[in-house]
Design a protein around this motif. Structure first.
Motif, PDB file in Angstrom:
ATOM      1  N   ASN A  91       0.850  -1.194   0.000  1.00 15.53           N
ATOM      2  CA  ASN A  91       0.000   0.000   0.000  1.00 15.53           C
ATOM      3  C   ASN A  91       0.883   1.241   0.000  1.00 15.53           C
ATOM      4  N   GLY A  92       0.243   2.396  -0.140  1.00  7.88           N
ATOM      5  CA  GLY A  92       0.988   3.647  -0.217  1.00  7.88           C
ATOM      6  C   GLY A  92       1.761   3.979   1.038  1.00  7.88           C
ATOM      7  N   ARG A  93       1.202   3.639   2.170  1.00  6.43           N
ATOM      8  CA  ARG A  93       1.916   3.896   3.430  1.00  6.43           C
ATOM      9  C   ARG A  93       3.245   3.152   3.460  1.00  6.43           C
ATOM     10  N   SER A  94       3.223   1.906   2.993  1.00  5.98           N
ATOM     11  CA  SER A  94       4.459   1.110   2.924  1.00  5.98           C
ATOM     12  C   SER A  94       5.462   1.725   1.957  1.00  5.98           C
ATOM     13  N   VAL A  95       4.967   2.286   0.841  1.00  9.63           N
ATOM     14  CA  VAL A  95       5.840   2.952  -0.130  1.00  9.63           C
ATOM     15  C   VAL A  95       6.570   4.112   0.548  1.00  9.63           C
ATOM     16  N   LEU A  96       5.824   4.960   1.218  1.00 12.33           N
ATOM     17  CA  LEU A  96       6.408   6.140   1.851  1.00 12.33           C
ATOM     18  C   LEU A  96       7.374   5.764   2.965  1.00 12.33           C
ATOM     19  N   GLN A  97       7.037   4.744   3.733  1.00 11.95           N
ATOM     20  CA  GLN A  97       7.947   4.272   4.784  1.00 11.95           C
ATOM     21  C   GLN A  97       9.239   3.726   4.186  1.00 11.95           C
ATOM     22  N   TYR A  98       9.112   2.929   3.138  1.00 15.21           N
ATOM     23  CA  TYR A  98      10.277   2.360   2.473  1.00 15.21           C
ATOM     24  C   TYR A  98      11.194   3.469   1.960  1.00 15.21           C
ATOM     25  N   LEU A  99      10.625   4.426   1.241  1.00 11.50           N
ATOM     26  CA  LEU A  99      11.429   5.503   0.660  1.00 11.50           C
ATOM     27  C   LEU A  99      12.119   6.334   1.732  1.00 11.50           C
ATOM     28  N   SER A 100      11.440   6.572   2.830  1.00  9.66           N
ATOM     29  CA  SER A 100      12.027   7.402   3.891  1.00  9.66           C
ATOM     30  C   SER A 100      13.219   6.716   4.558  1.00  9.66           C
ATOM     31  N   GLN A 101      13.346   5.415   4.391  1.00 14.50           N
ATOM     32  CA  GLN A 101      14.452   4.673   4.991  1.00 14.50           C
ATOM     33  C   GLN A 101      15.629   4.468   4.036  1.00 14.50           C
ATOM     34  N   GLN A 102      15.501   4.941   2.797  1.00 17.13           N
ATOM     35  CA  GLN A 102      16.541   4.710   1.789  1.00 17.13           C
ATOM     36  C   GLN A 102      17.541   5.855   1.728  1.00 17.13           C
ATOM     37  N   LYS A 103      18.782   5.500   1.460  1.00 19.31           N
ATOM     38  CA  LYS A 103      19.806   6.501   1.156  1.00 19.31           C
ATOM     39  C   LYS A 103      19.564   6.992  -0.263  1.00 19.31           C
ATOM     40  N   ASN A 104      20.115   8.148  -0.591  1.00 13.24           N
ATOM     41  CA  ASN A 104      19.929   8.730  -1.924  1.00 13.24           C
ATOM     42  C   ASN A 104      20.202   7.726  -3.041  1.00 13.24           C
ATOM     43  N   GLU A 105      21.325   7.038  -2.959  1.00 17.19           N
ATOM     44  CA  GLU A 105      21.725   6.131  -4.038  1.00 17.19           C
ATOM     45  C   GLU A 105      20.889   4.851  -4.076  1.00 17.19           C
ATOM     46  N   ASP A 106      20.095   4.602  -3.039  1.00 18.20           N
ATOM     47  CA  ASP A 106      19.276   3.394  -2.998  1.00 18.20           C
ATOM     48  C   ASP A 106      17.820   3.621  -3.404  1.00 18.20           C
ATOM     49  N   LEU A 107      17.476   4.862  -3.734  1.00 17.95           N
ATOM     50  CA  LEU A 107      16.107   5.135  -4.164  1.00 17.95           C
ATOM     51  C   LEU A 107      15.821   4.439  -5.490  1.00 17.95           C
ATOM     52  N   PRO A 108      14.581   4.021  -5.690  1.00 13.91           N
ATOM     53  CA  PRO A 108      14.245   3.378  -6.970  1.00 13.91           C
ATOM     54  C   PRO A 108      14.272   4.385  -8.114  1.00 13.91           C
TER      55      PRO A 108
END
Length: 140
Positions: free
Chosen positions: A38-55
């Motif tokens: 779901n979207g909440r999981s998307v936002l949580q995932y992205l907030s935990q990523q370093k710049n170079e690890d973003l999709p």
């Protein structure tokens, strides 16, 4: 050797996630897939990523529980950290109004979910240019 692109796929339907993953494998695409339900999981995932690890690409199902595709798209495109990431929105319905709303919110493309493996492969071919154009990491 092909550069592996990172793709985040958000969909609460396990069958669709499985079909998407299988289509990637069948086409030998150099993609690293991460799934969210779901979207909440998307936002949580992205907030935990370093710049170079973003999709390099985010694919959202339009109708997800909790935080749906429209809400997620709006949050992504209003965030300086994630606004540069192309977002493809998919739905089982071919609703012109949904397509127009997603376009206004900043979706790179609005697609109808396929029903066969061959159609999933064609959909992936439509997404590949978005992956090729997408820069890695956040824009400054």
């Amino acid at each position: 050797m092909a550069v592996v692109k990172k793709l985040l796929y958000a969909d609460d339907d396990l069958d669709d996630r499985s079909w998407f993953a299988e289509a990637c494998e069948l086409m030998n695409m150099p993609i690293s897939l991460t799934f969210a339900d779901n979207g909440r999981s998307v936002l949580q995932y992205l907030s935990q990523q370093k710049n170079e690890d973003l999709p390099q690409l985010i694919v959202l199902d339009l109708n997800m529980p909790d935080v749906d595709g429209r809400q997620t798209l709006q949050k992504l495109k209003s965030s300086p950290q994630w606004a540069h990431i192309p977002v493809a929105v998919m739905s089982t319905a071919t609703n012109q109004m949904d397509s127009q709303v997603c376009d206004r919110l900043g979706a790179a493309v609005y697609l109808t979910k396929p029903a066969t493996y061959a159609a999933w492969q064609k959909l992936l071919q439509q997404l590949m240019p978005l992956l090729e154009e997408a820069p890695a990491g956040r824009r400054q």
